[in-house]
Design an enzyme around this catalytic site. Structure first.
Site, PDB file in Angstrom:
ATOM      1  N   CYS A   1       0.728  -1.350  -0.111  1.00  0.00           N
ATOM      2  CA  CYS A   1       0.165  -0.147  -0.200  1.00  0.00           C
ATOM      3  C   CYS A   1       0.690   1.138   0.003  1.00  0.00           C
ATOM      4  O   CYS A   1       0.446   2.485  -0.385  1.00  0.00           O
ATOM      5  CB  CYS A   1      -0.844   0.040   1.239  1.00  0.00           C
ATOM      6  SG  CYS A   1      -2.127  -1.439   1.410  1.00  0.00           S
TER       7      CYS A   1
ATOM      8  N   ASN B   1     -10.083  -0.438  -0.395  1.00  0.00           N
ATOM      9  CA  ASN B   1      -8.874  -0.012  -0.170  1.00  0.00           C
ATOM     10  C   ASN B   1      -8.251  -0.991  -1.243  1.00  0.00           C
ATOM     11  O   ASN B   1      -8.400  -2.133  -1.691  1.00  0.00           O
ATOM     12  CB  ASN B   1      -8.401  -0.840   0.922  1.00  0.00           C
ATOM     13  CG  ASN B   1      -6.865  -1.099   1.308  1.00  0.00           C
ATOM     14  OD1 ASN B   1      -6.110  -0.640   0.513  1.00  0.00           O
ATOM     15  ND2 ASN B   1      -6.459  -1.385   2.570  1.00  0.00           N
TER      16      ASN B   1
ATOM     17  N   HIS C   1      -3.481   7.060   2.371  1.00  0.00           N
ATOM     18  CA  HIS C   1      -3.835   5.781   1.903  1.00  0.00           C
ATOM     19  C   HIS C   1      -5.141   5.258   2.427  1.00  0.00           C
ATOM     20  O   HIS C   1      -5.526   5.367   3.713  1.00  0.00           O
ATOM     21  CB  HIS C   1      -2.869   4.732   2.272  1.00  0.00           C
ATOM     22  CG  HIS C   1      -3.553   3.125   2.215  1.00  0.00           C
ATOM     23  ND1 HIS C   1      -3.829   2.638   0.982  1.00  0.00           N
ATOM     24  CD2 HIS C   1      -3.392   2.219   3.150  1.00  0.00           C
ATOM     25  CE1 HIS C   1      -4.308   1.264   1.339  1.00  0.00           C
ATOM     26  NE2 HIS C   1      -3.781   1.054   2.373  1.00  0.00           N
TER      27      HIS C   1
END
Length: 347
Positions: free
Chosen positions: A112, A283, A253
């Site tokens: 990520c 996500n 993020h």
């Protein structure tokens, strides 16, 4: 004088298949209210069988090149945790499908945090004179490594791609990258992982079937993500000589709505300045930061001269942050990438 890196284009892409909370509730013992209360996510996008990370990356890359007004780039960097194949890297395939010739192209794997890592690498390439224009892409088809029977990961993760063109520019230009902070802690490698499939545990007879799927220790990840994203963002604020009240937009993020809210509060950034698209896309791993940037730009949230703070946390564990000002760009709305038949090229 050190050459500055300047944002020249942006674009985003998601698959056309939408998976709602209601659809998940039909498969798992859960409800829309339960998912929203814990994650802030109402829907996520998923690739179809045969659709891959490169398919998403190509569409996002094309949009970023169109936003920049030129296909003239010297390098392609792809941040991904789900390459099309373990070998070779996916970036050369993406460059070829975009018609970019034989420019250098390589992958970065920081999960990520991958796009922030890629930004730093591209900035260094431009500063060194190795490249004048770089296409950066964060893309993941993360649903392809999720356990279909794991409610927690199925609710959180989606697929997508975001892309940015950086060019060499002058200090002080709108769009300039102003500073980075990166970090990693390999002692926490098991917090976010796919246990088997690498050289340590090849996918051979004797490997538990469950070990081929992604696993995450949710509560521990939450604590580490908040601490690391906050600290790395504070370091970058100091490098840029910004106070938190001077930040126009925090684009972090998109891990979890509660994480976003907590990081914003820890940094002292007002909630209305913490941008989020997680409700719609979930996500999206390495795509998360650039996809959020692309969505914010397309929606008119970002204006010329705005001070933008990026921060991310991912497997490894890894983390990073960056500060930049926003340029004036022509940005198209996020495009949906339709599934393709075998051999069909998405350009």
């Amino acid at each position: 004088m050190r050459r500055s890196s300047v944002v020249a284009g942006i674009g985003g892409c998601t698959p056309d298949r939408v998976v709602t909370n209601a659809e998940l509730a039909r498969h798992f013992d859960t409800t829309d209210a339960w998912i929203v209360s814990r994650t802030g996510i109402s829907a996520r996008r998923r690739v179809e069988p045969g659709q891959s990370t490169s398919d998403l990356a190509v569409v996002a890359g094309r949009l970023a090149l169109e936003s920049a007004g030129s296909t003239d780039v010297d390098m392609v960097i792809l941040a991904t945790a789900t390459p099309d194949r373990p070998c070779p890297a996916t970036a050369p395939v993406v460059a070829a499908r975009l018609g970019l010739g034989t420019v250098p192209a390589f992958d970065i794997s920081a999960v990520c945090s991958g796009f922030v890592y890629a930004l730093s690498v591209a900035d260094g390439m431009i500063a060194a004179g190795t490249a004048g224009r770089v296409l950066l892409i964060g893309a993941d088809a993360f649903s392809t490594i999720l356990d279909p029977d794991d409610r927690a990961t199925a609710a959180v993760f989606g697929d997508g791609a975001g892309a940015m063109v950086l060019r060499a520019g002058e200090p002080g230009e709108p769009g300039e990258l102003l500073g980075f902070d990166l970090g990693a802690d390999g002692t926490q490698e098991d917090l976010i992982t796919v246990p088997a499939g690498g050289s340590r545990r090849p996918r051979r007879d004797g490997v538990d079937e469950d070990d081929r799927w992604f696993v995450m220790r949710g509560q521990a990840v939450y604590r580490h993500a908040v601490r690391r994203m906050t600290a790395t963002a504070q370091s970058v604020l100091a490098l840029a000589d910004w106070r938190s009240g001077e930040v126009d937009h925090l684009i972090a993020h998109q891990a979890n709505a509660r994480i976003l809210a907590t990081v914003g509060a820890e940094l002292g950034i007002a909630p209305e300045r913490v941008y989020s698209n997680i409700a719609d896309v979930g996500n999206t791993v390495a795509a998360s930061v650039p996809l959020a940037l692309a969505d914010a730009a397309a929606a008119g949230v970002l204006s010329r001269g705005d001070r933008v703070l990026l921060t991310a946390f991912g497997g490894g564990t890894t983390w990073g942050a960056a500060a930049l000002t926003w340029p004036e760009l022509v940005v198209a709305a996020r495009t949906e990438a339709a599934a393709r038949t075998e051999g069909e090229r998405v350009l």
